[in-house]
Design an enzyme around this catalytic site. Structure first.
Site, PDB file in Angstrom:
ATOM      1  N   ASP A   1     -10.324   9.259   0.505  1.00  0.00           N
ATOM      2  CA  ASP A   1     -10.853   8.536  -0.663  1.00  0.00           C
ATOM      3  C   ASP A   1     -10.865   7.045  -0.317  1.00  0.00           C
ATOM      4  O   ASP A   1     -10.310   6.218  -1.032  1.00  0.00           O
ATOM      5  CB  ASP A   1      -9.986   8.808  -1.891  1.00  0.00           C
ATOM      6  CG  ASP A   1     -10.650   8.350  -3.182  1.00  0.00           C
ATOM      7  OD1 ASP A   1     -11.840   8.003  -3.166  1.00  0.00           O
ATOM      8  OD2 ASP A   1      -9.966   8.318  -4.223  1.00  0.00           O
TER       9      ASP A   1
ATOM     10  N   TYR B   1       7.079  -1.150  -2.977  1.00  0.00           N
ATOM     11  CA  TYR B   1       6.130  -2.202  -3.346  1.00  0.00           C
ATOM     12  C   TYR B   1       5.810  -3.028  -2.105  1.00  0.00           C
ATOM     13  O   TYR B   1       6.707  -3.546  -1.435  1.00  0.00           O
ATOM     14  CB  TYR B   1       6.703  -3.116  -4.423  1.00  0.00           C
ATOM     15  CG  TYR B   1       5.821  -4.319  -4.692  1.00  0.00           C
ATOM     16  CD1 TYR B   1       4.617  -4.175  -5.368  1.00  0.00           C
ATOM     17  CD2 TYR B   1       6.185  -5.589  -4.237  1.00  0.00           C
ATOM     18  CE1 TYR B   1       3.797  -5.277  -5.595  1.00  0.00           C
ATOM     19  CE2 TYR B   1       5.367  -6.688  -4.466  1.00  0.00           C
ATOM     20  CZ  TYR B   1       4.171  -6.522  -5.148  1.00  0.00           C
ATOM     21  OH  TYR B   1       3.355  -7.605  -5.359  1.00  0.00           O
ATOM     22  N   LEU B   2       4.513  -3.139  -1.785  1.00  0.00           N
ATOM     23  CA  LEU B   2       4.062  -3.939  -0.655  1.00  0.00           C
ATOM     24  C   LEU B   2       3.464  -5.239  -1.189  1.00  0.00           C
ATOM     25  O   LEU B   2       2.458  -5.197  -1.917  1.00  0.00           O
ATOM     26  CB  LEU B   2       3.010  -3.171   0.159  1.00  0.00           C
ATOM     27  CG  LEU B   2       3.466  -1.851   0.781  1.00  0.00           C
ATOM     28  CD1 LEU B   2       2.299  -1.165   1.471  1.00  0.00           C
ATOM     29  CD2 LEU B   2       4.607  -2.081   1.763  1.00  0.00           C
TER      30      LEU B   2
END
Length: 262
Positions: free
Chosen positions: A172, A79-80
């Site tokens: 993307d 998790y950033l």
């Protein structure tokens, strides 16, 4: 698979789950210091391909979340925490990424654009690779919905394309896959392979979201030739065909306008 089970399989302790925005391609939860990604019926190889792409970007000097676990059922990532926008940092990171020069076009492992599987393999002939390995599969998947746009797209495939040489693509790269952290920008949800940087530039300009301050520095660090700029609508067709395939005919008007520009 339930995210708690993925954490267990990864040998990590459980945390309270908080649903995050996962887009149309699956479900995403925060679990303390981790992010858990799942899908109700993932195509074979989807999550392992994302893990390989994140690893390749990290090796190229791009900030990405660490991968703790990858399986057919899902991913467990670092998790950033969110931070202030750093468009200068993003411009420098992407200019450096796009200046890499791998030996060929393509990828030796399965590639996914969203949940759509694309052929693996490499080629030195960019126009042929782009036509047969990237556009043709999407064209076949969407042909019944395209109507009169189908023959126009086929005719477009035979026109020559400018070339700068292969680079490592995020694949993307819209604003939703850029995450600003306290330590600088990071990239998420890649569709990594070796291709012309115009493929990334096309997505970056298709739905907007990259401000003028980003583009000023990026163009200074890595100028975009006029012929590449003019070819971007032809690369945007790649992403719009995917949107037609996944989300239906509401994207046909935008596809038609993009064909006019191309």
């Amino acid at each position: 698979m339930h995210p708690a089970e993925l954490l267990r399989q990864a040998g990590l302790k459980p945390y309270p789950l908080e649903a995050l925005s996962g887009g149309e391609m699956g479900q995403v939860w925060r679990a303390g210091p981790y992010v858990v990604k799942t899908h109700p019926s993932p195509p074979t190889g989807l999550f392992r391909a994302e893990a390989r792409g994140l690893w390749a970007l990290a090796q190229a000097g791009v900030r990405v979340p660490q991968v703790y676990w990858a399986s057919e059922a899902g991913l467990v990532l670092e998790y950033l925490p969110p931070g202030p926008p750093n468009w200068e940092g993003l411009a420098r990171m992407l200019a450096a990424l796009h200046r890499l020069r791998p030996p060929a076009y393509g990828w030796d492992e399965p590639v996914f654009l969203g949940s759509f599987a694309l052929p693996e393999g490499t080629n030195l002939d960019w126009p042929r690779f782009w036509k047969e390995k990237r556009i043709r599969p999407l064209l076949e998947a969407t042909w019944p919905a395209l109507g009169t746009l189908g023959p126009r797209l086929e005719a477009l495939l035979d026109q020559p394309l400018p070339q700068e040489g292969p680079t490592l693509l995020h694949g993307d790269l819209w604003q939703g896959n850029v995450w600003h952290t306290p330590d600088g920008p990071a990239l998420l949800d890649p569709s990594v392979w070796w291709g012309e940087r115009a493929v990334d530039l096309a997505m970056m300009t298709l739905f907007g979201g990259f401000p003028a301050e980003f583009w000023r520095l990026y163009r200074t660090l890595y100028p975009i030739p006029l012929e590449v700029e003019r070819a971007l609508p032809r690369y945007q067709v790649y992403y719009l065909l995917l949107h037609v395939h996944l989300f239906g005919p509401r994207y046909l008007p935008l596809l038609a306008r993009t064909l006019e520009q191309a």
